[in-house]
Design a protein around this motif. Structure first.
Motif, PDB file in Angstrom:
ATOM      1  N   LEU A   1       0.659  -1.099   0.056  1.00 31.85           N
ATOM      2  CA  LEU A   1       0.013   0.042  -0.070  1.00 31.85           C
ATOM      3  C   LEU A   1       0.824   1.415   0.013  1.00 31.85           C
ATOM      4  O   LEU A   1       0.518   2.310  -0.703  1.00 31.85           O
ATOM      5  CB  LEU A   1      -0.951  -0.011   1.248  1.00 31.85           C
ATOM      6  N   ARG A   2       2.135   1.278   0.774  1.00 35.84           N
ATOM      7  CA  ARG A   2       2.969   2.395   0.623  1.00 35.84           C
ATOM      8  C   ARG A   2       3.558   2.535  -0.570  1.00 35.84           C
ATOM      9  O   ARG A   2       3.648   3.767  -1.213  1.00 35.84           O
ATOM     10  CB  ARG A   2       3.840   2.219   1.648  1.00 35.84           C
ATOM     11  N   GLN A   3       3.739   1.573  -1.283  1.00 39.04           N
ATOM     12  CA  GLN A   3       4.423   1.613  -2.651  1.00 39.04           C
ATOM     13  C   GLN A   3       3.158   2.245  -3.590  1.00 39.04           C
ATOM     14  O   GLN A   3       3.711   3.024  -4.475  1.00 39.04           O
ATOM     15  CB  GLN A   3       4.800   0.211  -3.336  1.00 39.04           C
ATOM     16  N   VAL A   4       2.040   1.841  -3.756  1.00 42.65           N
ATOM     17  CA  VAL A   4       0.996   2.396  -4.384  1.00 42.65           C
ATOM     18  C   VAL A   4       0.699   3.905  -4.209  1.00 42.65           C
ATOM     19  O   VAL A   4       0.557   4.609  -5.081  1.00 42.65           O
ATOM     20  CB  VAL A   4      -0.329   1.575  -4.162  1.00 42.65           C
TER      21      VAL A   4
ATOM     22  N   LEU B   1      -5.383   1.057   5.659  1.00 42.10           N
ATOM     23  CA  LEU B   1      -5.404  -0.378   5.531  1.00 42.10           C
ATOM     24  C   LEU B   1      -5.758  -0.839   7.125  1.00 42.10           C
ATOM     25  O   LEU B   1      -5.130  -0.283   8.076  1.00 42.10           O
ATOM     26  CB  LEU B   1      -4.152  -0.921   5.151  1.00 42.10           C
ATOM     27  N   THR B   2      -6.584  -1.759   7.153  1.00 41.95           N
ATOM     28  CA  THR B   2      -7.058  -2.168   8.652  1.00 41.95           C
ATOM     29  C   THR B   2      -7.117  -3.918   8.089  1.00 41.95           C
ATOM     30  O   THR B   2      -7.682  -4.216   7.176  1.00 41.95           O
ATOM     31  CB  THR B   2      -8.400  -1.689   8.703  1.00 41.95           C
TER      32      THR B   2
ATOM     33  N   PHE C   1      -8.755  -2.624   2.339  1.00 39.20           N
ATOM     34  CA  PHE C   1      -8.024  -1.683   1.673  1.00 39.20           C
ATOM     35  C   PHE C   1      -9.157  -0.511   1.303  1.00 39.20           C
ATOM     36  O   PHE C   1     -10.137  -0.715   0.732  1.00 39.20           O
ATOM     37  CB  PHE C   1      -7.360  -2.119   0.440  1.00 39.20           C
ATOM     38  N   ARG C   2      -8.818   0.659   2.118  1.00 31.74           N
ATOM     39  CA  ARG C   2      -9.856   1.671   2.010  1.00 31.74           C
ATOM     40  C   ARG C   2      -9.235   2.648   1.209  1.00 31.74           C
ATOM     41  O   ARG C   2      -8.130   3.459   1.335  1.00 31.74           O
ATOM     42  CB  ARG C   2     -10.200   2.236   3.423  1.00 31.74           C
ATOM     43  N   VAL C   3     -10.089   3.278   0.249  1.00 24.44           N
ATOM     44  CA  VAL C   3      -9.897   4.268  -0.768  1.00 24.44           C
ATOM     45  C   VAL C   3     -10.928   5.283  -0.365  1.00 24.44           C
ATOM     46  O   VAL C   3     -12.072   5.251  -0.813  1.00 24.44           O
ATOM     47  CB  VAL C   3      -9.725   4.052  -2.048  1.00 24.44           C
TER      48      VAL C   3
END
Length: 441
Positions: free
Chosen positions: A302-305, A359-360, A368-370
């Motif tokens: 997620l950090r990479q995205v 992220l949870t 994964f929350r957007v």
């Protein structure tokens, strides 16, 4: 109401329910046999044996009463006691025997009832020792303690029957459970294969077990093969159509490049829109042919995205990461999941100005929350928004972009490919759309 109450305490697993089906009848059978056989049979045997002892004790007391003097009575009582295997002690203290009987001594209760009704002058009776019985008798020669073996008034081996019942019941239950487990194992294997297929993994599976289980397994394999054929046919059709359209589009773009730029500009935009449509069809067509699952660090992913989006000049920030550390590895399809997140990021930036990723994690799922600060999607249109080729331009401000209605459909399919789902809601603090990709760990 009773069944609903019992349902809460019933085991949920197949093995637990099978064990309950096996153990419950065995326990009930043992209880019934104990009540019917032990209580009735052994109490009946105790009654017969106790009445025989009562006759012997009555005979001893009668002979003592018929003796001419005290010395003769004691001598006659000693002779009869020796012949009947009694232990008789005269001149006993009034408290020489204390009445005692364990609560679980059912045969002792029957014996006491018979003795109390048939023996005159019966004093306290001590049944605390299962080997001997001690009775205080009021004889013509004064208080006397009469002792004899417990085996003379009750069956000596009821515990052996109980032990045999318990041991044999446990042994037969174990054997039945082992056989039943062999019958349940094919069902569990089929359930595991179906669960893996729901998560996008095709694992080898061979039907086995009983005829009915084999039939269900064959039906599952046929269904899985049919779905695979339909998926491949759809992918090939969309890929073929998209590929065939690219050739005339390329010729159109080449021809437009030779025309006057001002006159060709509207048609160039049309060609660009058609190319975006073709790309969307290709994305939707190849989501079933995504990359294979592999161990992935979801936090680093997620950090990479978020970092890639920030380097591209997008207003994307990384939010909270809860319930998981940087070393956790989860089986994910990174390419497919990245495409799903980028679709949501693109939609959020198209209809809003800012996007946040978070992220949870729980024991069984990853979320994964957007979130964005756009207008969002009304609650009554969220299910429709995830259907293919659905456009909700009035709700998402059609002046900020166009599409073919496949973005959320692709995301939902990728979530299902991970054994999860896509949930749409409203962001609590940003006010726009909140999209959760929930996948199984």
């Amino acid at each position: 109401m009773v069944f609903q109450w019992l349902k809460r305490y019933m085991p949920r697993g197949l093995y637990g329910r099978a064990a309950l089906i096996l153990v419950f009848p065995v326990v009930m059978l043992q209880l019934i046999v104990s009540l019917v056989f032990i209580q009735r049979h052994f109490e009946g045997v105790t009654e017969i044996m106790s009445r025989a002892v009562v006759q012997e004790i009555t005979f001893l007391l009668d002979e003592m009463a018929a003796a001419p003097d005290s010395a003769a009575a004691r001598a006659e009582a000693g002779r009869i006691a020796d012949a009947l295997d009694f232990d008789l002690v005269f001149d006993a203290a009034p408290d020489a025997v204390v009445a005692a009987r364990p609560f679980y001594d059912l045969s002792g209760r029957v014996m006491l009832d018979i003795f109390s009704a048939a023996i005159p002058g019966l004093g306290p009776t001590d049944l605390s020792n299962f080997r001997e019985v001690h009775i205080l008798l009021d004889t013509p020669e004064g208080p006397a303690v009469l002792s004899f073996g417990r085996s003379r008034v009750s069956a000596s081996n009821p515990h052996q029957l109980i032990v045999i019942m318990v041991v044999m019941g446990a042994l037969m239950t174990l054997i039945a459970y082992l056989f039943l487990r062999n019958q349940l194992r094919p069902i569990k294997r089929m359930a595991d294969a179906a669960a893996d297929y729901g998560k996008g993994r095709v694992v080898p599976y061979t039907p086995s077990g009983a005829v009915e289980v084999r039939a269900a397994g064959m039906a599952f394999l046929e269904m899985r093969a049919r779905i695979e054929r339909q998926t491949q046919a759809r992918t090939m059709m969309l890929s073929g159509i998209s590929h065939d359209l690219r050739t005339p589009l390329t010729r159109l773009r080449l021809g437009l490049s030779m025309m006057d730029e001002e006159e060709a500009e509207p048609m160039v935009r049309d060609v660009a829109d058609m190319e975006r449509l073709v790309d969307a069809f290709l994305d939707y067509g190849r989501e079933d042919a995504a990359d294979a699952p592999e161990p992935t660090d979801p936090v680093a992913f997620l950090r990479q995205v978020a970092g890639d989006s920030a380097r591209a000049g997008r207003a994307v920030e990384l939010g909270r990461i809860d319930g998981i550390d940087d070393t956790a590895q989860v089986m994910l399809r990174p390419m497919a999941l990245r495409r799903a997140l980028e679709n949501l990021i693109g939609n959020g930036l198209r209809y809003g100005g800012k996007v946040r990723l978070s992220l949870t994690a729980s024991d069984r799922t990853l979320r994964f929350r957007v979130e964005d600060n756009g207008p969002g999607i009304p609650a009554d249109q969220r299910d429709e928004a995830m259907r293919p080729f659905t456009r909700l331009d009035p709700a998402r401000n059609q002046n900020r972009g166009t599409g073919v209605g496949l973005g959320l459909a692709i995301v939902a399919d990728i979530a299902r490919l991970h054994g999860g789902t896509l949930r749409l809601g409203e962001s609590a603090d940003m006010g726009g759309l909140c999209a959760d990709i929930v996948v199984a760990r």
